[in-house]
Motif scaffolding. Sequence first.
Motif, PDB file in Angstrom:
ATOM      1  N   LEU A   1      62.339 -65.450  23.796  1.00  0.00           N
ATOM      2  CA  LEU A   1      63.077 -64.238  24.155  1.00  0.00           C
ATOM      3  C   LEU A   1      62.338 -63.353  25.147  1.00  0.00           C
ATOM      4  O   LEU A   1      62.969 -62.604  25.897  1.00  0.00           O
ATOM      5  CB  LEU A   1      63.385 -63.435  22.885  1.00  0.00           C
ATOM      6  N   GLN A   2      61.006 -63.404  25.144  1.00  0.00           N
ATOM      7  CA  GLN A   2      60.186 -62.594  26.051  1.00  0.00           C
ATOM      8  C   GLN A   2      60.579 -61.114  26.022  1.00  0.00           C
ATOM      9  O   GLN A   2      60.942 -60.523  27.055  1.00  0.00           O
ATOM     10  CB  GLN A   2      60.294 -63.139  27.479  1.00  0.00           C
ATOM     11  N   PRO A   3      60.510 -60.469  24.854  1.00  0.00           N
ATOM     12  CA  PRO A   3      60.861 -59.044  24.780  1.00  0.00           C
ATOM     13  C   PRO A   3      59.793 -58.170  25.428  1.00  0.00           C
ATOM     14  O   PRO A   3      58.634 -58.565  25.551  1.00  0.00           O
ATOM     15  CB  PRO A   3      60.929 -58.791  23.270  1.00  0.00           C
ATOM     16  N   ASP A   4      60.199 -56.973  25.833  1.00  0.00           N
ATOM     17  CA  ASP A   4      59.255 -56.014  26.405  1.00  0.00           C
ATOM     18  C   ASP A   4      58.613 -55.155  25.318  1.00  0.00           C
ATOM     19  O   ASP A   4      57.532 -54.591  25.531  1.00  0.00           O
ATOM     20  CB  ASP A   4      59.972 -55.098  27.406  1.00  0.00           C
ATOM     21  N   LEU A   5      59.278 -55.053  24.168  1.00  0.00           N
ATOM     22  CA  LEU A   5      58.783 -54.216  23.084  1.00  0.00           C
ATOM     23  C   LEU A   5      59.271 -54.802  21.758  1.00  0.00           C
ATOM     24  O   LEU A   5      60.391 -55.314  21.675  1.00  0.00           O
ATOM     25  CB  LEU A   5      59.270 -52.780  23.260  1.00  0.00           C
ATOM     26  N   ILE A   6      58.421 -54.711  20.738  1.00  0.00           N
ATOM     27  CA  ILE A   6      58.766 -55.251  19.419  1.00  0.00           C
ATOM     28  C   ILE A   6      58.741 -54.117  18.400  1.00  0.00           C
ATOM     29  O   ILE A   6      57.781 -53.341  18.349  1.00  0.00           O
ATOM     30  CB  ILE A   6      57.783 -56.353  18.996  1.00  0.00           C
ATOM     31  N   ILE A   7      59.788 -54.044  17.611  1.00  0.00           N
ATOM     32  CA  ILE A   7      59.852 -53.077  16.522  1.00  0.00           C
ATOM     33  C   ILE A   7      59.762 -53.832  15.199  1.00  0.00           C
ATOM     34  O   ILE A   7      60.528 -54.766  14.957  1.00  0.00           O
ATOM     35  CB  ILE A   7      61.163 -52.264  16.570  1.00  0.00           C
ATOM     36  N   VAL A   8      58.810 -53.435  14.358  1.00  0.00           N
ATOM     37  CA  VAL A   8      58.666 -54.031  13.029  1.00  0.00           C
ATOM     38  C   VAL A   8      59.256 -53.062  12.020  1.00  0.00           C
ATOM     39  O   VAL A   8      58.812 -51.917  11.910  1.00  0.00           O
ATOM     40  CB  VAL A   8      57.181 -54.308  12.698  1.00  0.00           C
ATOM     41  N   ASP A   9      60.256 -53.525  11.289  1.00  0.00           N
ATOM     42  CA  ASP A   9      60.899 -52.700  10.272  1.00  0.00           C
ATOM     43  C   ASP A   9      60.592 -53.328   8.918  1.00  0.00           C
ATOM     44  O   ASP A   9      61.142 -54.364   8.559  1.00  0.00           O
ATOM     45  CB  ASP A   9      62.403 -52.655  10.520  1.00  0.00           C
ATOM     46  N   ALA A  10      59.672 -52.733   8.176  1.00  0.00           N
ATOM     47  CA  ALA A  10      59.234 -53.348   6.929  1.00  0.00           C
ATOM     48  C   ALA A  10      58.864 -52.282   5.920  1.00  0.00           C
ATOM     49  O   ALA A  10      58.656 -51.120   6.255  1.00  0.00           O
ATOM     50  CB  ALA A  10      58.038 -54.258   7.192  1.00  0.00           C
ATOM     51  N   GLU A  11      58.756 -52.709   4.654  1.00  0.00           N
ATOM     52  CA  GLU A  11      58.390 -51.746   3.612  1.00  0.00           C
ATOM     53  C   GLU A  11      57.319 -52.368   2.726  1.00  0.00           C
ATOM     54  O   GLU A  11      56.144 -52.366   3.048  1.00  0.00           O
ATOM     55  CB  GLU A  11      59.617 -51.352   2.791  1.00  0.00           C
ATOM     56  N   SER A  12      57.714 -52.965   1.597  1.00  0.00           N
ATOM     57  CA  SER A  12      56.722 -53.521   0.680  1.00  0.00           C
ATOM     58  C   SER A  12      55.969 -54.686   1.294  1.00  0.00           C
ATOM     59  O   SER A  12      54.832 -54.971   0.934  1.00  0.00           O
ATOM     60  CB  SER A  12      57.412 -53.968  -0.617  1.00  0.00           C
TER      61      SER A  12
END
Length: 215
Positions: free
Chosen positions: A62-73
């Motif tokens: 995908l070659q993204p420019d930015l990565i968002i990590v959405d996590a909790e436990s």
Amino acid sequence: MNPSLRIVVVAPDLDVANPEDEQAIRQAERSRNLRIGLLENGFNLVATLPADVFLTERIAQLQPDLIIVDAESDARDSLEHVVMATREERRPIVMFTNDDDTGHVKDAVAAGVSAYIVAGLSPERIRPILDVALARFQHEQALLQTLASTQSERDELSAELKDRKVIDRAKGLLMQRQGLSEEDAFKKMRKTAMDKGLKLADVAQRMLDVADLLA
């Protein structure tokens, strides 16, 4: 921030298997709000991926420019997957979580996370958060490039000084053994280097090596 930037969200599935799992429900709701917020702000959300062993391959595709990590436990595990996936080609990483365990913050920053956001997620906060994260990442990359350039210059200077010492030693050897002047010794070494297609320092080193063998 340019809205056309390609953004990938790494998050668990929105489907909650157990309707009584309040934590999973909260995480799914926050994750849904995050994706809606990205779209409402006009960002190019190219994919939402699970944090699994296939993440590296998918991000490479995908070659993204930015990565968002959405996590909790599972914040630590998700972060480890993302770090492994971006090891060869660094990208800005933003982490959203409701986990108030501050022990994760130190690990996240050390791993290269540009912004670590605990709770308080709302659509209007998304753009400034991503703006700051991207600016910080670009600043850090510029510093790394400057450090690498400075180190390269130091290495080149060190090599140049080393070559100069070798040439001076070989020149002194010719002056001593063949009774040449400094200028004539240098000219002879330079001619030999040109005739053999070698660097002057290489010719000088070979002369010193032969002299050591015959000593």
